[in-house]
Design an enzyme around this catalytic site. Structure first.
Site, mmCIF file in Angstrom:
data_model
loop_
_atom_site.group_PDB
_atom_site.id
_atom_site.type_symbol
_atom_site.label_atom_id
_atom_site.label_comp_id
_atom_site.label_asym_id
_atom_site.label_seq_id
_atom_site.Cartn_x
_atom_site.Cartn_y
_atom_site.Cartn_z
ATOM 1 N N ASN A 165 -87.048 5.776 -25.763
ATOM 2 C CA ASN A 165 -86.977 4.949 -24.556
ATOM 3 C C ASN A 165 -86.133 5.586 -23.448
ATOM 4 O O ASN A 165 -86.372 5.337 -22.272
ATOM 5 C CB ASN A 165 -86.480 3.542 -24.881
ATOM 6 C CG ASN A 165 -85.140 3.539 -25.599
ATOM 7 O OD1 ASN A 165 -84.726 4.529 -26.196
ATOM 8 N ND2 ASN A 165 -84.464 2.409 -25.561
ATOM 9 N N GLU A 262 -76.249 3.696 -33.321
ATOM 10 C CA GLU A 262 -76.502 2.726 -32.255
ATOM 11 C C GLU A 262 -77.903 2.192 -32.499
ATOM 12 O O GLU A 262 -78.892 2.893 -32.302
ATOM 13 C CB GLU A 262 -76.379 3.409 -30.888
ATOM 14 C CG GLU A 262 -76.028 2.444 -29.768
ATOM 15 C CD GLU A 262 -77.241 1.938 -29.032
ATOM 16 O OE1 GLU A 262 -77.994 1.161 -29.632
ATOM 17 O OE2 GLU A 262 -77.427 2.311 -27.869
ATOM 18 N N CYS A 296 -82.081 -1.196 -25.985
ATOM 19 C CA CYS A 296 -81.322 -1.855 -27.046
ATOM 20 C C CYS A 296 -80.538 -3.058 -26.531
ATOM 21 O O CYS A 296 -80.156 -3.932 -27.319
ATOM 22 C CB CYS A 296 -80.374 -0.862 -27.712
ATOM 23 S SG CYS A 296 -79.312 0.013 -26.553
ATOM 24 N N GLU A 475 -70.427 5.462 -28.126
ATOM 25 C CA GLU A 475 -70.755 6.460 -27.123
ATOM 26 C C GLU A 475 -69.854 6.214 -25.922
ATOM 27 O O GLU A 475 -69.263 5.149 -25.785
ATOM 28 C CB GLU A 475 -72.224 6.338 -26.702
ATOM 29 C CG GLU A 475 -73.202 6.657 -27.812
ATOM 30 C CD GLU A 475 -74.647 6.491 -27.399
ATOM 31 O OE1 GLU A 475 -75.494 7.141 -28.025
ATOM 32 O OE2 GLU A 475 -74.920 5.709 -26.463
#
Length: 509
Positions: A165, A262, A296, A475
Protein backbone atom coordinates in the site's frame (compact mmCIF):
# COMPACT_ATOMS: atom_id res chain seq x y z
CA UNK A 1 25.40 -17.14 -8.33
CA UNK A 2 23.47 -16.22 -11.51
CA UNK A 3 25.05 -13.99 -14.11
CA UNK A 4 24.60 -10.28 -13.59
CA UNK A 5 22.35 -8.52 -16.05
CA UNK A 6 23.77 -5.02 -15.85
CA UNK A 7 22.52 -4.31 -19.36
CA UNK A 8 19.05 -3.96 -17.79
CA UNK A 9 17.98 -0.32 -17.74
CA UNK A 10 14.69 0.28 -15.90
CA UNK A 11 12.49 3.23 -16.70
CA UNK A 12 10.26 5.36 -14.51
CA UNK A 13 7.71 5.56 -17.30
CA UNK A 14 4.65 3.64 -16.04
CA UNK A 15 3.44 2.85 -19.56
CA UNK A 16 5.77 0.23 -21.09
CA UNK A 17 5.83 -3.33 -19.77
CA UNK A 18 9.08 -4.11 -17.99
CA UNK A 19 10.58 -7.38 -16.77
CA UNK A 20 12.67 -6.74 -13.64
CA UNK A 21 15.52 -8.93 -12.37
CA UNK A 22 16.57 -9.10 -8.70
CA UNK A 23 18.92 -6.46 -7.30
CA UNK A 24 21.60 -7.44 -4.78
CA UNK A 25 25.29 -6.89 -4.25
CA UNK A 26 24.98 -3.65 -6.22
CA UNK A 27 23.95 -5.39 -9.47
CA UNK A 28 20.94 -6.76 -11.32
CA UNK A 29 20.73 -10.57 -11.26
CA UNK A 30 18.47 -12.98 -13.05
CA UNK A 31 16.67 -15.37 -10.71
CA UNK A 32 18.37 -18.76 -10.45
CA UNK A 33 15.19 -20.70 -11.20
CA UNK A 34 14.16 -18.56 -14.12
CA UNK A 35 10.64 -18.30 -12.69
CA UNK A 36 8.82 -15.01 -12.98
CA UNK A 37 5.78 -13.40 -11.38
CA UNK A 38 3.35 -11.08 -13.16
CA UNK A 39 2.42 -7.75 -11.58
CA UNK A 40 -0.99 -6.38 -12.53
CA UNK A 41 -2.04 -2.78 -12.96
CA UNK A 42 -4.97 -2.31 -10.52
CA UNK A 43 -6.73 0.28 -12.69
CA UNK A 44 -7.11 -2.10 -15.65
CA UNK A 45 -6.34 -5.59 -14.35
CA UNK A 46 -3.71 -6.00 -17.07
CA UNK A 47 -0.35 -7.69 -16.53
CA UNK A 48 1.93 -4.68 -16.89
CA UNK A 49 5.22 -5.76 -15.31
CA UNK A 50 6.97 -8.92 -14.16
CA UNK A 51 9.64 -9.64 -11.56
CA UNK A 52 11.96 -12.55 -10.90
CA UNK A 53 10.60 -15.12 -8.46
CA UNK A 54 13.42 -15.38 -5.92
CA UNK A 55 14.30 -18.91 -4.85
CA UNK A 56 15.86 -19.81 -1.50
CA UNK A 57 19.22 -19.79 -3.28
CA UNK A 58 18.61 -16.24 -4.53
CA UNK A 59 17.71 -15.13 -1.01
CA UNK A 60 20.87 -16.79 0.33
CA UNK A 61 22.97 -14.94 -2.25
CA UNK A 62 21.38 -11.59 -1.34
CA UNK A 63 21.88 -12.18 2.38
CA UNK A 64 25.50 -13.20 1.77
CA UNK A 65 26.04 -9.96 -0.15
CA UNK A 66 24.58 -7.99 2.77
CA UNK A 67 26.78 -9.87 5.24
CA UNK A 68 29.91 -9.11 3.20
CA UNK A 69 29.06 -5.43 3.03
CA UNK A 70 28.22 -5.08 6.72
CA UNK A 71 31.69 -4.72 8.35
CA UNK A 72 32.79 -1.83 6.15
CA UNK A 73 29.40 -0.08 6.30
CA UNK A 74 29.25 -0.36 10.09
CA UNK A 75 32.82 0.93 10.36
CA UNK A 76 32.02 4.13 8.47
CA UNK A 77 31.70 7.22 10.61
CA UNK A 78 28.05 8.08 11.13
CA UNK A 79 28.66 11.40 9.39
CA UNK A 80 29.80 9.61 6.22
CA UNK A 81 26.80 7.27 6.31
CA UNK A 82 24.64 10.36 6.72
CA UNK A 83 26.24 12.02 3.70
CA UNK A 84 25.37 9.00 1.55
CA UNK A 85 21.79 8.90 2.85
CA UNK A 86 21.40 12.58 1.99
CA UNK A 87 22.73 11.86 -1.51
CA UNK A 88 20.05 9.19 -1.95
CA UNK A 89 17.44 11.66 -0.66
CA UNK A 90 18.59 14.10 -3.33
CA UNK A 91 18.08 11.52 -6.08
CA UNK A 92 14.58 10.77 -4.78
CA UNK A 93 13.74 14.45 -4.65
CA UNK A 94 14.90 14.99 -8.22
CA UNK A 95 12.82 12.07 -9.53
CA UNK A 96 9.77 12.22 -7.28
CA UNK A 97 7.39 13.40 -9.99
CA UNK A 98 8.05 10.40 -12.22
CA UNK A 99 8.29 8.11 -9.21
CA UNK A 100 4.84 9.26 -8.09
CA UNK A 101 3.41 8.40 -11.51
CA UNK A 102 4.90 4.91 -11.38
CA UNK A 103 3.72 4.33 -7.79
CA UNK A 104 0.22 5.43 -8.79
CA UNK A 105 0.22 2.97 -11.67
CA UNK A 106 1.52 0.06 -9.57
CA UNK A 107 -0.72 0.61 -6.53
CA UNK A 108 -3.80 2.26 -8.05
CA UNK A 109 -3.45 5.22 -5.70
CA UNK A 110 -4.53 8.52 -7.30
CA UNK A 111 -1.66 10.57 -8.67
CA UNK A 112 -2.55 13.54 -6.45
CA UNK A 113 -2.09 11.35 -3.36
CA UNK A 114 1.20 9.93 -4.57
CA UNK A 115 2.66 13.32 -5.44
CA UNK A 116 1.90 14.55 -1.93
CA UNK A 117 3.41 11.44 -0.37
CA UNK A 118 6.55 11.43 -2.52
CA UNK A 119 7.18 15.04 -1.60
CA UNK A 120 7.90 14.04 1.99
CA UNK A 121 9.81 10.78 1.59
CA UNK A 122 13.34 12.30 1.36
CA UNK A 123 12.78 13.72 4.87
CA UNK A 124 13.22 10.27 6.43
CA UNK A 125 16.73 9.85 5.02
CA UNK A 126 17.67 13.39 6.04
CA UNK A 127 16.21 13.05 9.53
CA UNK A 128 17.96 9.78 10.42
CA UNK A 129 21.19 10.98 8.82
CA UNK A 130 21.01 13.89 11.26
CA UNK A 131 19.98 12.25 14.52
CA UNK A 132 22.52 9.43 14.16
CA UNK A 133 25.20 12.06 14.81
CA UNK A 134 23.62 12.80 18.17
CA UNK A 135 23.50 9.22 19.45
CA UNK A 136 25.08 9.27 22.90
CA UNK A 137 25.74 6.68 25.55
CA UNK A 138 25.74 7.23 29.29
CA UNK A 139 28.31 6.63 32.00
CA UNK A 140 28.37 6.20 35.77
CA UNK A 141 30.83 5.73 38.58
CA UNK A 142 29.73 2.67 40.54
CA UNK A 143 30.63 1.00 43.81
CA UNK A 144 34.13 -0.38 44.18
CA UNK A 145 35.99 2.10 41.97
CA UNK A 146 34.47 1.08 38.68
CA UNK A 147 33.40 3.16 35.69
CA UNK A 148 30.53 1.81 33.56
CA UNK A 149 29.43 3.22 30.22
CA UNK A 150 27.01 2.23 27.48
CA UNK A 151 27.68 1.62 23.82
CA UNK A 152 25.61 0.84 20.72
CA UNK A 153 26.36 -1.48 17.84
CA UNK A 154 24.30 -2.43 14.79
CA UNK A 155 22.70 -5.85 14.46
CA UNK A 156 24.16 -6.70 11.06
CA UNK A 157 21.90 -7.93 8.28
CA UNK A 158 18.28 -6.80 8.71
CA UNK A 159 15.32 -8.26 6.83
CA UNK A 160 12.76 -5.65 5.76
CA UNK A 161 9.42 -7.10 4.65
CA UNK A 162 7.31 -4.31 3.20
CA UNK A 163 3.68 -4.01 2.03
CA UNK A 164 2.03 -2.99 -1.22
CA UNK A 165 0.00 0.00 0.00
CA UNK A 166 2.99 2.35 0.51
CA UNK A 167 5.84 0.60 -1.37
CA UNK A 168 8.40 3.41 -1.05
CA UNK A 169 7.19 5.29 2.03
CA UNK A 170 7.13 2.30 4.39
CA UNK A 171 10.37 0.94 2.95
CA UNK A 172 12.11 4.28 3.47
CA UNK A 173 10.80 4.57 7.05
CA UNK A 174 12.55 1.29 7.86
CA UNK A 175 15.53 1.67 5.58
CA UNK A 176 16.62 5.12 6.73
CA UNK A 177 16.80 4.07 10.39
CA UNK A 178 18.45 0.72 9.65
CA UNK A 179 21.18 2.23 7.46
CA UNK A 180 21.84 5.23 9.71
CA UNK A 181 22.44 2.75 12.56
CA UNK A 182 25.07 0.92 10.48
CA UNK A 183 23.12 -2.16 9.36
CA UNK A 184 22.84 -3.63 5.90
CA UNK A 185 19.48 -4.83 4.60
CA UNK A 186 17.70 -7.35 2.42
CA UNK A 187 14.27 -6.13 1.33
CA UNK A 188 11.38 -8.43 0.34
CA UNK A 189 8.62 -6.19 -1.01
CA UNK A 190 5.05 -7.34 -1.48
CA UNK A 191 4.57 -9.39 -4.62
CA UNK A 192 1.65 -7.07 -5.50
CA UNK A 193 3.81 -3.91 -5.73
CA UNK A 194 7.50 -4.83 -5.95
CA UNK A 195 8.67 -2.45 -8.67
CA UNK A 196 9.77 0.78 -6.99
CA UNK A 197 11.85 -0.88 -4.21
CA UNK A 198 14.00 -2.41 -6.97
CA UNK A 199 14.55 1.06 -8.43
CA UNK A 200 15.52 2.42 -5.02
CA UNK A 201 18.24 -0.25 -4.71
CA UNK A 202 19.66 0.84 -8.08
CA UNK A 203 19.55 4.51 -7.08
CA UNK A 204 21.41 3.73 -3.84
CA UNK A 205 24.36 2.51 -5.92
CA UNK A 206 24.15 5.72 -7.96
CA UNK A 207 24.24 7.72 -4.69
CA UNK A 208 27.51 6.02 -3.70
CA UNK A 209 26.14 3.63 -1.09
CA UNK A 210 28.45 0.59 -1.24
CA UNK A 211 27.40 -2.54 -3.08
CA UNK A 212 25.54 -4.98 -0.87
CA UNK A 213 24.27 -2.45 1.66
CA UNK A 214 20.77 -2.48 0.09
CA UNK A 215 19.53 -5.68 -1.56
CA UNK A 216 16.06 -6.48 -2.92
CA UNK A 217 14.60 -9.92 -3.59
CA UNK A 218 11.14 -10.27 -5.12
CA UNK A 219 8.64 -13.09 -4.94
CA UNK A 220 5.91 -14.56 -2.78
CA UNK A 221 5.63 -16.17 0.62
CA UNK A 222 8.39 -18.67 -0.08
CA UNK A 223 10.93 -15.90 -0.61
CA UNK A 224 9.76 -14.19 2.57
CA UNK A 225 10.08 -17.40 4.59
CA UNK A 226 13.57 -18.03 3.23
CA UNK A 227 14.61 -14.50 4.20
CA UNK A 228 13.27 -14.75 7.74
CA UNK A 229 15.04 -18.10 8.20
CA UNK A 230 18.38 -17.05 6.73
CA UNK A 231 21.29 -17.46 9.14
CA UNK A 232 22.72 -14.03 8.30
CA UNK A 233 19.54 -12.18 9.31
CA UNK A 234 19.74 -10.83 12.86
CA UNK A 235 16.79 -8.41 12.93
CA UNK A 236 13.40 -8.46 11.19
CA UNK A 237 11.06 -5.56 10.45
CA UNK A 238 7.68 -6.37 8.92
CA UNK A 239 4.70 -4.27 7.95
CA UNK A 240 1.81 -6.50 6.91
CA UNK A 241 -1.24 -8.38 8.03
CA UNK A 242 -1.63 -9.78 11.53
CA UNK A 243 -1.71 -13.40 10.30
CA UNK A 244 1.59 -12.92 8.48
CA UNK A 245 3.05 -11.15 11.51
CA UNK A 246 2.32 -14.13 13.74
CA UNK A 247 4.03 -16.49 11.27
CA UNK A 248 7.10 -14.26 11.12
CA UNK A 249 7.20 -13.83 14.91
CA UNK A 250 7.14 -17.60 15.43
CA UNK A 251 9.91 -18.15 12.89
CA UNK A 252 12.01 -15.37 14.44
CA UNK A 253 11.50 -16.76 17.93
CA UNK A 254 12.97 -20.10 16.81
CA UNK A 255 16.25 -18.29 16.12
CA UNK A 256 15.90 -15.70 18.91
CA UNK A 257 15.88 -12.87 16.36
CA UNK A 258 14.16 -9.63 17.45
CA UNK A 259 11.26 -8.25 15.40
CA UNK A 260 9.46 -5.01 14.78
CA UNK A 261 5.92 -5.80 13.63
CA UNK A 262 3.49 -3.18 12.31
CA UNK A 263 0.33 -5.15 11.61
CA UNK A 264 -3.44 -4.76 11.26
CA UNK A 265 -5.83 -2.20 12.65
CA UNK A 266 -9.47 -1.27 13.00
CA UNK A 267 -9.11 2.42 13.65
CA UNK A 268 -11.89 4.27 15.50
CA UNK A 269 -12.71 7.87 14.65
CA UNK A 270 -14.50 9.32 17.69
CA UNK A 271 -16.67 12.40 17.03
CA UNK A 272 -18.17 14.23 20.01
CA UNK A 273 -21.03 16.72 20.03
CA UNK A 274 -18.41 19.38 20.80
CA UNK A 275 -16.58 18.82 17.50
CA UNK A 276 -16.65 21.37 14.69
CA UNK A 277 -18.94 19.21 12.57
CA UNK A 278 -17.91 20.11 9.02
CA UNK A 279 -14.28 19.74 9.99
CA UNK A 280 -14.96 16.33 11.57
CA UNK A 281 -16.81 15.17 8.45
CA UNK A 282 -13.92 16.28 6.24
CA UNK A 283 -11.49 14.50 8.55
CA UNK A 284 -13.61 11.35 8.53
CA UNK A 285 -13.78 11.42 4.74
CA UNK A 286 -9.99 11.59 4.55
CA UNK A 287 -9.50 8.97 7.26
CA UNK A 288 -11.78 6.46 5.63
CA UNK A 289 -11.19 6.91 1.92
CA UNK A 290 -7.65 8.10 1.27
CA UNK A 291 -5.77 5.25 -0.44
CA UNK A 292 -9.20 3.61 -0.97
CA UNK A 293 -9.19 2.69 2.71
CA UNK A 294 -6.05 0.58 2.30
CA UNK A 295 -3.88 1.78 5.16
CA UNK A 296 -3.24 0.33 8.60
CA UNK A 297 -4.79 3.40 10.26
CA UNK A 298 -7.72 3.91 7.89
CA UNK A 299 -10.67 5.29 9.79
CA UNK A 300 -12.89 2.30 9.24
CA UNK A 301 -15.38 2.79 12.09
CA UNK A 302 -16.82 6.15 13.04
CA UNK A 303 -18.21 6.54 16.55
CA UNK A 304 -20.45 9.60 16.68
CA UNK A 305 -22.18 11.14 19.69
CA UNK A 306 -25.96 11.11 19.50
CA UNK A 307 -26.41 14.90 19.41
CA UNK A 308 -24.66 15.25 16.02
CA UNK A 309 -25.17 11.71 14.74
CA UNK A 310 -27.89 12.35 12.15
CA UNK A 311 -26.21 15.48 10.82
CA UNK A 312 -22.85 13.70 10.62
CA UNK A 313 -24.32 10.76 8.69
CA UNK A 314 -26.10 13.08 6.25
CA UNK A 315 -23.04 15.25 5.61
CA UNK A 316 -20.65 12.29 5.30
CA UNK A 317 -23.00 10.51 2.89
CA UNK A 318 -23.17 13.59 0.71
CA UNK A 319 -19.38 13.98 0.65
CA UNK A 320 -18.80 10.30 -0.13
CA UNK A 321 -21.36 10.44 -2.94
CA UNK A 322 -19.40 13.29 -4.52
CA UNK A 323 -16.06 11.43 -4.61
CA UNK A 324 -14.76 10.99 -8.15
CA UNK A 325 -13.70 7.40 -8.77
CA UNK A 326 -11.69 6.34 -11.78
CA UNK A 327 -8.29 6.37 -13.45
CA UNK A 328 -5.58 7.01 -10.83
CA UNK A 329 -3.40 8.74 -13.45
CA UNK A 330 -5.84 11.66 -13.62
CA UNK A 331 -5.38 14.57 -11.22
CA UNK A 332 -9.14 14.94 -10.75
CA UNK A 333 -9.55 11.36 -9.47
CA UNK A 334 -10.31 11.16 -5.74
CA UNK A 335 -10.36 7.40 -5.27
CA UNK A 336 -8.82 4.66 -7.38
CA UNK A 337 -9.08 0.88 -7.37
CA UNK A 338 -8.04 -1.50 -4.64
CA UNK A 339 -4.85 -3.47 -5.18
CA UNK A 340 -6.13 -6.77 -6.58
CA UNK A 341 -9.09 -8.79 -7.75
CA UNK A 342 -8.99 -10.71 -4.47
CA UNK A 343 -9.21 -7.45 -2.50
CA UNK A 344 -12.08 -6.24 -4.66
CA UNK A 345 -14.00 -9.48 -4.22
CA UNK A 346 -13.42 -9.47 -0.46
CA UNK A 347 -14.68 -5.89 -0.10
CA UNK A 348 -17.74 -6.53 -2.26
CA UNK A 349 -18.51 -9.59 -0.16
CA UNK A 350 -18.32 -7.42 2.97
CA UNK A 351 -20.78 -4.97 1.42
CA UNK A 352 -23.17 -7.74 0.40
CA UNK A 353 -23.14 -9.32 3.86
CA UNK A 354 -23.61 -5.95 5.58
CA UNK A 355 -26.71 -5.31 3.45
CA UNK A 356 -28.26 -8.38 5.09
CA UNK A 357 -27.80 -7.00 8.63
CA UNK A 358 -29.46 -4.22 10.58
CA UNK A 359 -26.93 -1.74 9.16
CA UNK A 360 -28.33 1.02 6.96
CA UNK A 361 -26.62 1.66 3.62
CA UNK A 362 -26.35 5.45 3.23
CA UNK A 363 -23.73 5.84 0.49
CA UNK A 364 -22.18 3.67 -2.21
CA UNK A 365 -22.71 -0.04 -2.29
CA UNK A 366 -22.86 -0.11 -6.10
CA UNK A 367 -20.07 0.75 -8.53
CA UNK A 368 -20.53 3.90 -10.57
CA UNK A 369 -20.19 3.69 -14.32
CA UNK A 370 -16.50 3.83 -15.16
CA UNK A 371 -14.70 4.83 -18.36
CA UNK A 372 -14.12 1.95 -20.76
CA UNK A 373 -10.32 1.99 -20.40
CA UNK A 374 -10.54 1.16 -16.67
CA UNK A 375 -13.59 -1.09 -16.81
CA UNK A 376 -11.44 -4.14 -16.01
CA UNK A 377 -9.88 -2.54 -12.92
CA UNK A 378 -10.30 -3.62 -9.32
CA UNK A 379 -12.74 -0.93 -8.21
CA UNK A 380 -14.86 -0.94 -5.03
CA UNK A 381 -17.48 1.79 -4.50
CA UNK A 382 -16.76 4.07 -1.52
CA UNK A 383 -19.44 2.87 0.87
CA UNK A 384 -20.92 3.97 4.20
CA UNK A 385 -23.18 1.95 6.51
CA UNK A 386 -24.88 3.73 9.42
CA UNK A 387 -26.50 2.32 12.60
CA UNK A 388 -23.89 -0.45 12.79
CA UNK A 389 -24.01 -2.41 16.04
CA UNK A 390 -20.80 -3.38 17.88
CA UNK A 391 -21.45 -7.09 17.28
CA UNK A 392 -21.62 -6.60 13.51
CA UNK A 393 -18.62 -7.98 11.59
CA UNK A 394 -18.45 -4.61 9.81
CA UNK A 395 -17.65 -3.00 13.17
CA UNK A 396 -15.14 -5.61 14.30
CA UNK A 397 -13.21 -6.97 11.30
CA UNK A 398 -10.46 -5.25 9.37
CA UNK A 399 -11.68 -4.64 5.81
CA UNK A 400 -8.76 -2.83 4.15
CA UNK A 401 -10.94 -1.16 1.59
CA UNK A 402 -13.26 1.86 1.12
CA UNK A 403 -16.06 0.53 3.32
CA UNK A 404 -16.83 2.22 6.66
CA UNK A 405 -19.33 1.96 9.48
CA UNK A 406 -21.00 4.63 11.64
CA UNK A 407 -22.16 3.81 15.19
CA UNK A 408 -23.82 6.17 17.69
CA UNK A 409 -22.86 6.62 21.34
CA UNK A 410 -24.21 8.68 24.21
CA UNK A 411 -21.51 9.11 26.88
CA UNK A 412 -17.78 9.56 27.12
CA UNK A 413 -17.43 6.17 28.82
CA UNK A 414 -19.41 4.48 26.06
CA UNK A 415 -17.21 6.11 23.41
CA UNK A 416 -14.04 4.82 25.07
CA UNK A 417 -15.49 1.33 25.49
CA UNK A 418 -16.49 1.17 21.82
CA UNK A 419 -13.15 2.53 20.62
CA UNK A 420 -11.25 -0.05 22.71
CA UNK A 421 -13.51 -2.92 21.68
CA UNK A 422 -11.43 -5.35 19.65
CA UNK A 423 -7.96 -6.89 19.46
CA UNK A 424 -6.23 -4.08 17.55
CA UNK A 425 -4.43 -1.13 19.11
CA UNK A 426 -2.75 0.92 16.42
CA UNK A 427 -4.51 4.18 15.49
CA UNK A 428 -7.40 6.38 16.65
CA UNK A 429 -8.58 9.94 16.26
CA UNK A 430 -10.69 12.13 18.55
CA UNK A 431 -12.72 15.09 17.30
CA UNK A 432 -13.80 17.74 19.81
CA UNK A 433 -13.15 21.39 20.62
CA UNK A 434 -13.30 20.55 24.36
CA UNK A 435 -9.60 20.23 25.21
CA UNK A 436 -10.24 18.71 28.63
CA UNK A 437 -12.43 16.02 27.09
CA UNK A 438 -9.88 15.34 24.35
CA UNK A 439 -7.05 14.64 26.77
CA UNK A 440 -9.22 12.54 29.08
CA UNK A 441 -10.29 10.34 26.20
CA UNK A 442 -6.83 10.00 24.68
CA UNK A 443 -5.43 8.82 28.01
CA UNK A 444 -7.97 5.99 28.03
CA UNK A 445 -7.54 4.79 24.45
CA UNK A 446 -5.38 1.74 23.86
CA UNK A 447 -4.20 2.94 20.44
CA UNK A 448 -0.49 3.57 19.91
CA UNK A 449 -0.93 6.49 17.48
CA UNK A 450 -3.67 9.01 18.30
CA UNK A 451 -4.64 12.26 16.60
CA UNK A 452 -6.79 15.04 18.05
CA UNK A 453 -8.83 16.92 15.43
CA UNK A 454 -6.85 15.35 12.61
CA UNK A 455 -6.00 11.94 11.18
CA UNK A 456 -3.19 10.00 9.53
CA UNK A 457 -0.49 12.67 9.95
CA UNK A 458 2.99 11.13 9.80
CA UNK A 459 6.44 12.59 10.35
CA UNK A 460 9.93 11.07 10.81
CA UNK A 461 9.99 12.55 14.33
CA UNK A 462 6.61 11.14 15.41
CA UNK A 463 6.58 7.63 16.94
CA UNK A 464 4.48 5.08 15.06
CA UNK A 465 3.49 1.65 16.37
CA UNK A 466 0.85 -0.31 18.20
CA UNK A 467 0.21 -3.24 20.50
CA UNK A 468 -1.97 -6.32 20.69
CA UNK A 469 -2.94 -7.68 17.26
CA UNK A 470 -1.41 -4.54 15.76
CA UNK A 471 2.12 -5.72 16.60
CA UNK A 472 4.99 -4.23 18.57
CA UNK A 473 8.01 -1.99 18.16
CA UNK A 474 8.20 1.49 16.65
CA UNK A 475 8.94 3.31 13.46
CA UNK A 476 10.08 6.96 13.38
CA UNK A 477 11.98 8.97 15.96
CA UNK A 478 14.77 7.96 18.30
CA UNK A 479 12.96 4.72 19.14
CA UNK A 480 13.32 3.56 15.54
CA UNK A 481 17.04 4.33 15.38
CA UNK A 482 17.73 2.64 18.71
CA UNK A 483 15.54 -0.28 17.68
CA UNK A 484 18.14 -1.07 15.02
CA UNK A 485 20.97 -1.02 17.56
CA UNK A 486 22.11 -3.38 20.32
CA UNK A 487 22.76 -1.50 23.52
CA UNK A 488 25.49 -2.85 25.78
CA UNK A 489 27.60 -1.78 28.70
CA UNK A 490 31.33 -1.70 29.40
CA UNK A 491 32.70 -1.78 32.96
CA UNK A 492 36.24 -0.53 33.64
CA UNK A 493 38.23 -1.10 36.84
CA UNK A 494 39.93 2.14 37.90
CA UNK A 495 41.55 0.98 41.14
CA UNK A 496 45.22 -0.02 41.27
CA UNK A 497 44.73 -3.46 42.78
CA UNK A 498 42.60 -6.37 41.56
CA UNK A 499 40.34 -7.89 44.23
CA UNK A 500 41.36 -11.55 44.03
CA UNK A 501 38.33 -13.28 45.49
CA UNK A 502 39.93 -16.67 46.08
CA UNK A 503 42.92 -15.03 47.76
CA UNK A 504 40.80 -13.28 50.34
CA UNK A 505 39.56 -10.36 48.29
CA UNK A 506 36.29 -8.77 49.42
CA UNK A 507 34.77 -7.66 46.09
CA UNK A 508 32.33 -10.16 44.58
CA UNK A 509 29.72 -9.05 42.03
Amino acid sequence: MPDTVDTFRPTLDPTPAQAFPLHYGGHWHGGMSGARRAVRRPSTGAESWSVAEASAADVDAACAAAARAFPDWAALDSDERGRLLRALAGILRARMGRLAALEAAVTGRPIREMRAQMGRIPEWFEYFAGIALGLEGGSNRVKGGFLTYTRYRPYGVCALLTPWNHPILILVKKLAAALAAGNTVVVKPSELAPITPLLLAEWAVEAGIPNGVINVVTGGAEAGAALVANEHVSHIDLTGGTATGKIVARAAAERMVPCTLELGGKTPVVVFDSAELDEAVAGALFAGFVAAGQTCVSGSRFLVQRGVYDAFVAKLSERVGALRQGDPALVETDIGPVISAASRDRCMSVIDRAKETEARLVAGGVLPELPAHVAGGFFVPPTVFADVSPDNALFRDEIFGPVVSVTPFDTEDEAVALANDGPYALGASVWTRDILLAHRVVDRLKAGVVWINDHHKNDPRSIWGGSGESGYGHENGWDALKGYLIKGSVTVRTTEGFGDWFAGGNRYG
